[in-house]
Design a protein around this motif. Structure first.
Motif, mmCIF file in Angstrom:
data_model
loop_
_atom_site.group_PDB
_atom_site.id
_atom_site.type_symbol
_atom_site.label_atom_id
_atom_site.label_comp_id
_atom_site.label_asym_id
_atom_site.label_seq_id
_atom_site.Cartn_x
_atom_site.Cartn_y
_atom_site.Cartn_z
ATOM 1 N N ALA A 155 0.832 -1.202 0.000
ATOM 2 C CA ALA A 155 0.000 0.000 0.000
ATOM 3 C C ALA A 155 0.869 1.255 0.000
ATOM 4 C CB ALA A 155 -0.923 -0.008 1.216
ATOM 5 N N ALA A 156 1.964 1.213 0.740
ATOM 6 C CA ALA A 156 2.878 2.367 0.799
ATOM 7 C C ALA A 156 3.481 2.653 -0.572
ATOM 8 C CB ALA A 156 3.968 2.094 1.824
ATOM 9 N N ARG A 157 3.844 1.593 -1.290
ATOM 10 C CA ARG A 157 4.399 1.795 -2.635
ATOM 11 C C ARG A 157 3.349 2.414 -3.556
ATOM 12 N NH1 ARG A 157 6.829 -3.208 -1.322
ATOM 13 N NH2 ARG A 157 5.175 -4.380 -2.395
ATOM 14 N N LYS A 158 2.114 1.969 -3.412
ATOM 15 C CA LYS A 158 1.036 2.507 -4.244
ATOM 16 C C LYS A 158 0.798 3.983 -3.932
ATOM 17 C CE LYS A 158 -3.883 1.810 -5.297
ATOM 18 N NZ LYS A 158 -5.088 0.962 -5.022
ATOM 19 N N LEU A 159 0.818 4.334 -2.646
ATOM 20 C CA LEU A 159 0.539 5.706 -2.228
ATOM 21 C C LEU A 159 1.786 6.586 -2.251
ATOM 22 C CD1 LEU A 159 -1.844 4.962 0.791
ATOM 23 C CD2 LEU A 159 -2.498 5.722 -1.505
ATOM 24 N N LYS A 160 2.948 5.957 -2.478
ATOM 25 C CA LYS A 160 4.221 6.684 -2.541
ATOM 26 C C LYS A 160 4.541 7.394 -1.225
ATOM 27 C CE LYS A 160 3.950 7.226 -7.550
ATOM 28 N NZ LYS A 160 3.945 8.142 -8.713
ATOM 29 N N VAL A 161 4.335 6.659 -0.136
ATOM 30 C CA VAL A 161 4.706 7.132 1.199
ATOM 31 C C VAL A 161 5.403 5.964 1.905
ATOM 32 C CG1 VAL A 161 2.833 8.811 1.363
ATOM 33 C CG2 VAL A 161 2.477 6.479 2.191
ATOM 34 N N SER A 162 5.880 6.201 3.109
ATOM 35 C CA SER A 162 6.559 5.133 3.841
ATOM 36 C C SER A 162 5.543 4.154 4.438
ATOM 37 C CB SER A 162 7.422 5.724 4.954
ATOM 38 O OG SER A 162 6.603 6.282 5.961
ATOM 39 N N THR A 163 6.016 2.951 4.725
ATOM 40 C CA THR A 163 5.159 1.929 5.330
ATOM 41 C C THR A 163 4.626 2.394 6.681
ATOM 42 O OG1 THR A 163 6.415 0.185 4.218
ATOM 43 C CG2 THR A 163 5.066 -0.466 6.096
ATOM 44 N N SER A 164 5.466 3.051 7.446
ATOM 45 C CA SER A 164 5.037 3.502 8.777
ATOM 46 C C SER A 164 3.924 4.539 8.682
ATOM 47 C CB SER A 164 6.230 4.087 9.543
ATOM 48 O OG SER A 164 6.776 5.206 8.866
ATOM 49 N N VAL A 165 3.946 5.367 7.632
ATOM 50 C CA VAL A 165 2.891 6.371 7.451
ATOM 51 C C VAL A 165 1.551 5.680 7.170
ATOM 52 C CG1 VAL A 165 2.042 8.188 5.910
ATOM 53 C CG2 VAL A 165 4.396 8.254 6.736
ATOM 54 N N VAL A 166 1.554 4.676 6.315
ATOM 55 C CA VAL A 166 0.314 3.954 6.011
ATOM 56 C C VAL A 166 -0.224 3.280 7.266
ATOM 57 C CG1 VAL A 166 -0.703 2.066 4.692
ATOM 58 C CG2 VAL A 166 0.931 3.598 3.600
ATOM 59 N N ALA A 167 0.667 2.591 7.989
ATOM 60 C CA ALA A 167 0.230 1.905 9.205
ATOM 61 C C ALA A 167 -0.340 2.898 10.224
ATOM 62 C CB ALA A 167 1.404 1.141 9.812
ATOM 63 N N LYS A 168 0.278 4.064 10.336
ATOM 64 C CA LYS A 168 -0.200 5.079 11.279
ATOM 65 C C LYS A 168 -1.576 5.596 10.877
ATOM 66 C CE LYS A 168 1.037 9.553 13.310
ATOM 67 N NZ LYS A 168 2.053 10.652 13.346
ATOM 68 N N ARG A 169 -1.772 5.811 9.567
ATOM 69 C CA ARG A 169 -3.054 6.326 9.102
ATOM 70 C C ARG A 169 -4.177 5.321 9.351
ATOM 71 N NH1 ARG A 169 -1.124 9.032 3.304
ATOM 72 N NH2 ARG A 169 -0.011 10.819 4.232
ATOM 73 N N VAL A 170 -3.892 4.050 9.118
ATOM 74 C CA VAL A 170 -4.915 3.025 9.370
ATOM 75 C C VAL A 170 -5.226 2.950 10.859
ATOM 76 C CG1 VAL A 170 -5.398 0.548 9.287
ATOM 77 C CG2 VAL A 170 -4.349 1.685 7.310
ATOM 78 N N THR A 171 -4.203 3.004 11.687
ATOM 79 C CA THR A 171 -4.416 2.975 13.136
ATOM 80 C C THR A 171 -5.228 4.176 13.597
ATOM 81 O OG1 THR A 171 -2.336 1.765 13.466
ATOM 82 C CG2 THR A 171 -3.260 2.908 15.378
ATOM 83 N N GLN A 172 -4.946 5.348 13.036
ATOM 84 C CA GLN A 172 -5.723 6.547 13.379
ATOM 85 C C GLN A 172 -7.200 6.364 13.027
ATOM 86 O OE1 GLN A 172 -3.635 9.615 11.221
ATOM 87 N NE2 GLN A 172 -2.369 10.203 12.995
ATOM 88 N N LEU A 173 -7.448 5.757 11.862
ATOM 89 C CA LEU A 173 -8.834 5.519 11.456
ATOM 90 C C LEU A 173 -9.507 4.546 12.414
ATOM 91 C CD1 LEU A 173 -11.074 6.013 9.358
ATOM 92 C CD2 LEU A 173 -10.140 4.097 8.042
ATOM 93 N N GLU A 174 -8.807 3.482 12.795
ATOM 94 C CA GLU A 174 -9.377 2.510 13.739
ATOM 95 C C GLU A 174 -9.650 3.163 15.088
ATOM 96 O OE1 GLU A 174 -7.517 -1.748 12.282
ATOM 97 O OE2 GLU A 174 -6.202 -0.364 13.357
ATOM 98 N N ASP A 175 -8.732 4.012 15.541
ATOM 99 C CA ASP A 175 -8.945 4.713 16.816
ATOM 100 C C ASP A 175 -10.155 5.643 16.719
ATOM 101 O OD1 ASP A 175 -6.759 3.432 17.870
ATOM 102 O OD2 ASP A 175 -5.377 5.117 17.576
ATOM 103 N N GLN A 176 -10.317 6.281 15.571
ATOM 104 C CA GLN A 176 -11.420 7.228 15.384
ATOM 105 C C GLN A 176 -12.774 6.535 15.446
ATOM 106 O OE1 GLN A 176 -11.146 9.459 11.736
ATOM 107 N NE2 GLN A 176 -13.025 10.598 12.091
ATOM 108 N N ILE A 177 -12.871 5.350 14.823
ATOM 109 C CA ILE A 177 -14.169 4.667 14.778
ATOM 110 C C ILE A 177 -14.336 3.641 15.895
ATOM 111 C CG2 ILE A 177 -14.376 4.994 12.290
ATOM 112 C CD1 ILE A 177 -13.509 2.140 11.879
ATOM 113 N N GLY A 178 -13.234 3.320 16.580
ATOM 114 C CA GLY A 178 -13.303 2.398 17.703
ATOM 115 C C GLY A 178 -13.464 0.943 17.300
ATOM 116 N N ILE A 179 -13.046 0.582 16.095
ATOM 117 C CA ILE A 179 -13.183 -0.792 15.600
ATOM 118 C C ILE A 179 -11.900 -1.173 14.862
ATOM 119 C CG2 ILE A 179 -14.471 -2.339 14.040
ATOM 120 C CD1 ILE A 179 -16.870 -0.503 14.369
ATOM 121 N N ALA A 180 -11.442 -2.397 15.063
ATOM 122 C CA ALA A 180 -10.288 -2.905 14.320
ATOM 123 C C ALA A 180 -10.721 -3.271 12.906
ATOM 124 C CB ALA A 180 -9.698 -4.125 15.018
#
Length: 294
Positions: free
Chosen positions: A22-47
């Motif tokens: 996903a990071a290669r597709k979005l042209k960002v680092s792997t850690s950035v993608v993982a952080k964004r997904v975690t932020q979304l999960e924290d926001q909605i309260g669901i894994a």
């Protein structure tokens, strides 16, 4: 805007089944993608993903919301394309359900030309030969000829679908030519699987329904045409698939005095997507390519 980029990260991760891809597709680092997904999960309260050292897979909630998230991102893309200076340059992601035979014979060319004219559009074309509710199954446009109806959608007629019976002259010479639909129960029949072995005709005294015992059933119309040309039986088939063989004489129409009722090819669109610029542009392209009838 953070929510939007987090949703994009979620979708890219779901499509790629991993943060690195996903990071290669979005042209960002792997850690950035993982952080964004975690932020979304924290926001909605669901894994949204099950995480392990070997794989990353969607949770039940992730499966439930991935198509809706795709629709939200597509809606934002459509809004931005309308607001931009180049509002003619469509930017969207369309997930399209289409029938197999019609796509192979006609729609593949339509989709290809549409994307050539709109190079910034992303198309996901899924071939399915059954009725589909685009709202629950996450499609922007569902193309088909089944007379089913669903809530929260708009049905857009595209063209009439003409059907007929046909067989090779050699088959009719060997097995005889039926004079009435009821004679078909004694013949070798080739049936289109999605519409089934119940064949319906218009007779001088009204509708006639015949239940046949197919020698061959297939969800791919070209298979039926090839089998009919080979002399294997009488095919119940869409006219556009048999047109070339009818012109060159390798097939001939059977029971023309008992016409088969037309179906209508239609596009079914979720109400929230019906006014999207890309959806409307695709509908116009489909109508031009398919009109007045198949």
């Amino acid at each position: 805007m953070d929510t939007l980029v987090n949703l994009q990260a979620f979708l890219a991760t779901a499509d790629a089944a991993g943060f690195s891809a996903a990071a290669r597709k979005l042209k960002v680092s792997t850690s950035v993608v993982a952080k964004r997904v975690t932020q979304l999960e924290d926001q909605i309260g669901i894994a949204l993903f099950h995480r392990s050292t070997r794989q990353l897979r969607l949770t039940e909630a992730g499966h439930k919301y991935v198509h809706r998230a795709r629709g939200v991102v597509a809606d934002v893309g459509d809004l931005l394309s309308r607001m931009g200076e180049k509002d003619h340059d469509l930017i969207d992601h369309l997930r399209i359900k289409a029938p197999t035979s019609l796509t192979i014979a006609r729609l593949a060319d339509v989709f290809s030309a549409f994307q050539t004219e709109n190079p910034r559009l992303k198309l996901e074309v899924v071939l399915i030969d059954r009725p589909v509710d685009p709202v629950t199954e996450g499609f922007d446009v569902a193309i088909g000829a089944f007379p089913h109806s669903f809530g929260g959608v708009v049905d857009e007629p595209l063209c009439a679908l003409k059907r007929l019976l046909c067989a090779a002259p050699a088959y009719l010479k060997l097995h005889g030519t039926p004079r009435h639909p009821r004679d078909l129960v004694e013949h070798r029949c080739l049936s289109f699987l999605p519409t089934g072995p119940e064949w319906i005709f218009d007779g001088p005294r009204g509708r006639i329904t015949i239940q046949v015992r197919p020698l061959l059933s297939s969800n791919e119309g070209h298979v039926l045409v090839k089998s009919a040309i080979a002399g294997n039986g009488i095919a119940f088939i869409s006219h556009y698939l048999a047109a070339d063989a009818l012109r060159d004489g390798s097939l001939q129409v059977v029971l023309p005095e008992f016409p088969i009722p037309d179906l209508w090819v239609k596009a079914t669109i979720p109400e929230r997507r019906v006014n999207a610029a890309a959806v409307q542009a695709l509908l116009q392209q489909l109508k031009r390519a398919l009109a007045p009838a198949l």
